[in-house]
Design a protein around this motif. Structure first.
Motif, PDB file in Angstrom:
ATOM      1  N   GLN A  72       0.836  -1.196   0.000  1.00 55.80           N
ATOM      2  CA  GLN A  72       0.000   0.000   0.000  1.00 55.80           C
ATOM      3  C   GLN A  72       0.876   1.253   0.000  1.00 55.80           C
ATOM      4  N   PRO A  73       0.516   2.293  -0.804  1.00 57.13           N
ATOM      5  CA  PRO A  73       1.373   3.490  -0.887  1.00 57.13           C
ATOM      6  C   PRO A  73       1.661   4.135   0.466  1.00 57.13           C
ATOM      7  N   ASP A  74       0.656   4.216   1.337  1.00 57.63           N
ATOM      8  CA  ASP A  74       0.864   4.884   2.634  1.00 57.63           C
ATOM      9  C   ASP A  74       1.878   4.140   3.483  1.00 57.63           C
ATOM     10  N   SER A  75       1.888   2.811   3.374  1.00 56.92           N
ATOM     11  CA  SER A  75       2.830   2.046   4.200  1.00 56.92           C
ATOM     12  C   SER A  75       4.268   2.194   3.701  1.00 56.92           C
ATOM     13  N   LYS A  99       5.612   5.136   2.574  1.00 58.56           N
ATOM     14  CA  LYS A  99       6.114   6.509   2.708  1.00 58.56           C
ATOM     15  C   LYS A  99       7.273   6.646   3.694  1.00 58.56           C
ATOM     16  N   VAL A 123       4.026   6.603  -5.381  1.00 59.06           N
ATOM     17  CA  VAL A 123       3.669   6.570  -3.946  1.00 59.06           C
ATOM     18  C   VAL A 123       3.334   7.967  -3.451  1.00 59.06           C
ATOM     19  N   ASN A 124       4.111   8.980  -3.903  1.00 54.86           N
ATOM     20  CA  ASN A 124       3.887  10.360  -3.440  1.00 54.86           C
ATOM     21  C   ASN A 124       4.233  11.325  -4.577  1.00 54.86           C
TER      22      ASN A 124
END
Length: 1088
Positions: free
Chosen positions: A833-836, A838, A873-874
């Motif tokens: 997952q992208p948030d994990s 960061k 991701v960001n």
């Protein structure tokens, strides 16, 4: 009969012989005889000779064909000059018929003659038009202008160089007070615009002005008074109108021809210059809308056509992003068009009730196009439209075509306008539609049933709450449709439409049918038994079964299921597919209501369908099995063994599509998910892995690589369905992967299964798994190393805090395993997952850019993919840094970043798209992002198609010198980009400039020539006019390629084999080779 005539007659007879040698020799002898000065043929003999030669053009033998072409073409080519000199004086003949025929003949001659003769023709026309020698007779002027128009239509692509002299002259003549001359001038402009759009660019403003002036040229009619009298129409209006038409008949008034020519010229102008659309919306559209009131039917049809072309040019291109923040040219055009909608509807209000059916058909075509370009724009004008539709549907005095057009227009509106817009008009609309359903003409009845079906689907949708009470309408809709369904002596199309309409009616409004529901279902069952109507009946039954109304189908299930089971044995593939979809829908909706005995008959047919001979049928069969397993698990007791056996055989297929695999996973999960389970978890795992575990230890993988992935996915699916078994399964897989006694296949399957199962419970197994995976990365088997790399990434994605720092450390510490470890990182970045991710972005970013300068291209490719996934991701934070690396990095780094760019682009809308568009204008994002940047991109792209001498070097290889072109790969990539632009951005390209670079590519390296041949073929289909304009120049490199001596060079031999691999190119290649062999001198042949 003379001796010569008899000899020619005998030769003509031999030319029909079945022996190809006789035909060839007879043709050769005939041509030799005809070249003698002593031969004089009469008219009948000439006709026979020409007819025979034309017949030989289609001869089965290629040599005879070539000879016929040679002898038919060469004499005609030799006569071109004589023909021209004979025809030119005929333009001033006192007889009108002679002048007309001379004009037509010169037009055709202009398309075939040499460049020198064409220039002579153009110069002659130019000399005759201006100056004191210009003919004073209006008829002579008209003839010359008509000749220009004829030449423009037949060979306009050759006129481009002469237009700067021609167009001003034609403009001057257009202002003379002679309607027939004006018509000829405007027709000439139309031909020029269609054939030479680029060369006509400087003259477009003047031509537009003339068109706007003459499209409303009607000096004998006062439209204002006509509008004033509209309110005062009485019962004798028909007589008045007839009297008016007699007063302004075509014999007395020629102005309508001028208006028609101006409307056609406007159509050509809009079609040839899409770049001027904003100007056309401002200048042309208002005038065209006002001209909808045109009194002459032919002119009105052409005005409608012109506006329809404007609408089609305004239609947003495929893939256009409507949600872009900044305004684009497309959105601006649509905004202007939206402002024209009220004016269009107001102008068409009277035309929709015109006595002329052709006028109403034009209105329907125009409004259909408008609704397609601007969906929802006609909702507020529905009263006017409904009134016009009802008028045409009730018009039984005209042909049936207008009623069919009205029904088709209504069907289109139901698809583009909101349902609420029709609610208040349904009492007015429904009766004429119902009347059309009962019409004796089958085409009207079929179209009306389709409209009724769309009405039901649009006004009472299943996915939203009902806002319209169906009670006032359900009775007459049901009665009309069932009357058609009961009738047996109907056209097949009407039968099928009636069945589909009943399916929609029951599926959407079955809860309102009350007592009519069961008779309707029984009628459907009856149609299911009929061989002719069984396929539409199955589809209608599917519509009823998937309805969320959950209707009671018990009255027909006992009889319907055995019939459906028998359909599974039929050879008709469409019937089998439809039947499986219907059975699945019935199993989902009826569940336990399905009679067990009938279900057994259906299930007995399924094992034969689960095989790789038809993967789509297999997928639907397995989906149905999964549904039955959940709805009636007891039914599977007898068939679970045979079905499982076939399914496991199917899973071993290397061609297994993703859809079939997903269906198999769902079925296996359903088998172990029931309580009690239909099949034990451990038994299923054993059955799945048996093909791999039963192999010899040293036998290698044996099965195809794809089979291991399929089996691993199924193992993971079973673990997900039984979470309590997941930890023990993972531990067993780790043991199998670590065991020295395990075969290569077992290890590959174990690692791939671990990758799919994901995170392993408990810290102990995880530590053990890290060691096993690291050890496997050094395995001598490439398959084991790849599977371990994949597993490390996938497992790491499920437990980033533990695995990701470990993975980054290993990449730093193990340079020899870097490639495999980077693959693991890529899998982790894609699966997590992208948030994990960061918290780890900075560490990963630094590590990746340290490896951009690696020596191995394969490693840099994996790094590029990792960078692309990381930026996603960001994007707001990482995209600016990405660009800095592009600007300041070293060569390999810049190359890696450019490669990473393609991993930022997704087929689906993504939050990064606006950011990507805002600053990456110098690269190639997807069409929706790149369209508005083409003005900046294209010069850079075209620059890369040029041969750079500084990149060409000579390499000495012993006594030989070899030339190496280091810029070839870049040029190939540039031409590939150009081909992609043809598919996605054709409307934004300057085709003439584009063709300049295609022309250069035809003389480049043979790889690039192959690309340009494909582009040229595509261009000839998409925009033939610009290609025709330069066909003289394009043909030379094509001929040079086809006539080259292939045997001298292995490269050319390879090139020849590529051409011969295409059947169409091979036939053309052979033809040109034979022509070149038979021609006395290739260089002397006329190519124009």
């Amino acid at each position: 009969m003379s001796t010569a005539a008899f000899h020619i007659s005998s030769l003509l007879e031999k030319m029909t012989s079945s022996d190809k040698d006789f035909r060839f020799m007879a043709t050769s002898d005939l041509m030799s005889e005809l070249q003698k000065d002593s031969i004089q043929l009469d008219e009948d003999s000439e006709r026979k000779v020409v007819k025979m030669l034309l017949r030989l053009l289609e001869d089965k033998n290629g040599e005879v064909q070539n000879l016929a072409v040679k002898w038919l073409g060469a004499p005609l080519g030799a006569f071109h000059a004589s023909l021209l000199h004979c025809l030119l004086p005929q333009l001033s003949s006192p007889r009108l018929a002679v002048r007309k025929r001379a004009v037509g003949a010169l037009g055709h001659l202009a398309a075939a003659c040499s460049t020198e003769l064409f220039v002579e023709l153009a110069d002659h026309l130019l000399e005759q038009l201006p100056g004191p020698r210009a003919p004073t007779s209006p008829a002579a002027i008209r003839t010359l202008i008509q000749c220009l128009g004829s030449v423009g239509r037949q060979a306009g692509h050759r006129l481009g160089a002469h237009l700067d002299r021609l167009v001003p002259l034609v403009e001057d003549f257009c202002n003379l007070d002679d309607d027939e001359l004006r018509e000829s001038c405007l027709q000439a402009f139309e031909a020029f615009l269609r054939r030479c759009p680029k060369e006509m660019g400087p003259h477009v403003p003047n031509v537009t002005s003339l068109c706007l002036q003459y499209v409303k040229h009607d000096p004998n009619y006062n439209y204002d008074s006509d509008e004033d009298e509209e309110q005062m129409e009485t019962e004798d209006s028909e007589f008045s109108e007839q009297e008016s038409e007699d007063e302004y008949s075509d014999d007395d008034d020629m102005s309508w021809k001028v208006r028609r020519a101006a409307a056609k010229c406007i159509t050509a102008l809009i079609g040839s210059r899409p770049d001027l659309l904003p100007d056309f919306h401002c200048n042309l559209a208002p005038v065209l809308i006002r001209r909808f009131k045109e009194r002459e039917e032919n002119v009105k049809a052409d005005v409608f056509t012109a506006y329809i072309v404007l609408l089609r040019q305004t239609r947003p291109p495929k893939g256009w992003l409507e949600a872009v923040e900044e305004p684009t040219q497309t959105s601006s055009n649509l905004h202007m068009l939206r402002g024209q909608v009220p004016l269009v509807v107001k102008a068409l209000q009277r035309q929709l009730k015109d006595r002329s059916t052709r006028a109403r058909q034009g209105c329907f075509s125009l409004l259909t196009e408008l609704a397609g370009v601007l969906p929802g724009s006609l909702a507020e004008h529905m009263p006017v439209l409904v009134s016009g539709i009802v008028f045409s549907l009730a018009d039984r005095s005209s042909s049936s075509t207008i009623r069919m057009d009205g029904l088709a227009f209504l069907q289109g509106l139901l698809g583009t306008e909101p349902a609420e817009a029709f609610h208040s008009h349904l009492p007015t609309l429904l009766p004429p539609v119902i009347a059309c359903v009962a019409d004796p003409f089958y085409k009207i009845a079929a179209e009306a049933l389709l409209v009724l079906q769309e009405l039901v689907r649009a006004l009472w949708p299943l996915d939203r709450p009902r806002t319209l009470d169906p009670k006032p309408y359900i009775g007459e809709m049901s009665a009309a449709t069932l009357a058609r369904l009961r009738a047996t002596d109907l056209d097949q199309e009407v039968k099928e439409r009636a069945i589909f309409c009943v399916g929609h009616l029951v599926g959407h409004l079955g809860d309102w049918l009350e007592g009519d529901l069961e008779p309707t279902l029984l009628l459907l069952l009856d149609r299911l038994r009929n061989e002719i109507t069984r396929l539409p009946a199955v589809k209608a039954l599917t519509l009823v079964a998937i309805s969320p109304l959950r209707l009671d189908l018990k009255p027909i299930l006992v009889e319907a299921l055995p019939i459906l089971a028998s359909f599974l044995r039929k050879n008709q593939r469409a019937l089998r597919l439809a039947t499986l979809a219907a059975l699945d829908a019935l199993a989902q909706s009826q569940g336990l209501s399905l009679p067990p005995s009938a279900m057994q008959a259906v299930l007995a047919e399924l094992p034969a369908l689960v095989n790789e001979s038809d993967m789509h049928v297999a997928q639907l069969a397995v989906d149905f099995l999964a549904t039955v397993t959940q709805a009636q698990p007891a039914s599977l007791v007898k068939v679970s063994g045979p079905v499982l056996s076939e399914l496991l055989r199917l899973l071993r297929s290397p061609l297994l599509p993703a859809g079939v695999l997903a269906a198999a996973e769902g079925f296996l999960q359903a088998l172990v998910g029931t309580r009690p389970p239909c099949v034990d978890y451990a038994k299923l795992i054993s059955l799945l892995t048996a093909p791999v575990y039963d192999q010899a230890v040293d036998g290698g993988p044996g099965l195809h690589k794809q089979v291991f992935h399929s089996l691993a996915r199924c193992v993971a699916a079973l673990s997900a369905a039984c979470p309590q078994e997941a930890a023990s399964t993972a531990s067993r897989l780790v043991c199998d992967a670590r065991s020295p006694h395990s075969s290569t296949g077992v290890k590959v399957l174990a690692f791939l299964s671990l990758a799919e199962v994901g995170q392993v419970a408990g810290p102990g197994p995880q530590r053990e798994l890290k060691a096993v995976l690291l050890e496997a990365l050094g395995s001598p088997s490439e398959d084991v190393r790849a599977a371990a790399s994949y597993a490390l990434g996938r497992v790491g994605a499920g437990n980033l805090p533990d695995f990701l720092p470990f993975l980054l450390e290993q990449i730093e510490a193990e340079p020899r395993r870097q490639y495999l470890l980077l693959h693991s990182l890529r899998e982790a970045l894609g699966a997590a997952q992208p948030d994990s991710l960061k918290p780890y972005v900075e560490d990963i970013w630094a590590l990746l850019f340290q490896r951009c300068e690696g020596a191995e291209e394969g490693t840099r490719g994996v790094v590029a993919e990792c960078i692309g996934k990381l930026v996603l991701v960001n994007p707001p934070f990482l995209l600016p840094r990405f660009r800095k690396q592009l600007a300041a990095g070293r060569p390999h780094t810049r190359s890696t970043v450019i490669t990473a760019l393609k991993f930022l682009i997704s087929d689906q809308p993504h939050p990064i798209d606006p950011l990507l568009k805002s600053f990456i204008g110098e690269h190639l994002p997807p069409p929706s992002l790149v369209r508005d940047l083409l003005n900046d991109i294209l010069p850079l792209l075209y620059q890369e198609t040029k041969i750079r001498r500084d990149l060409i070097r000579e390499v000495e290889m012993g006594p030989f010198k070899h030339t190496v072109d280091d810029g070839l790969d870049v040029r190939k990539a540039a031409f590939e980009c150009m081909y992609s632009l043809l598919e996605s951005c054709l409307g934004q390209l300057d085709i003439c400039e584009f063709l300049n670079h295609v022309e250069d590519g035809l003389k480049d390296h043979y790889d690039i020539r192959m690309l340009t041949f494909i582009m040229l073929a595509r261009l000839a289909t998409l925009c033939p006019a610009p290609v025709l304009q330069r066909v003289d120049r394009l043909i030379e490199p094509l001929r040079a390629t086809c006539t080259a001596k292939v045997g001298k060079s292995p490269i050319m031999a390879d090139f020849s084999s590529q051409i011969r691999s295409n059947p169409e190119l091979d036939a053309l290649f052979e033809s040109i080779q034979k022509d070149s062999a038979s021609a006395p001198s290739t260089d002397s042949m006329e190519l124009s």
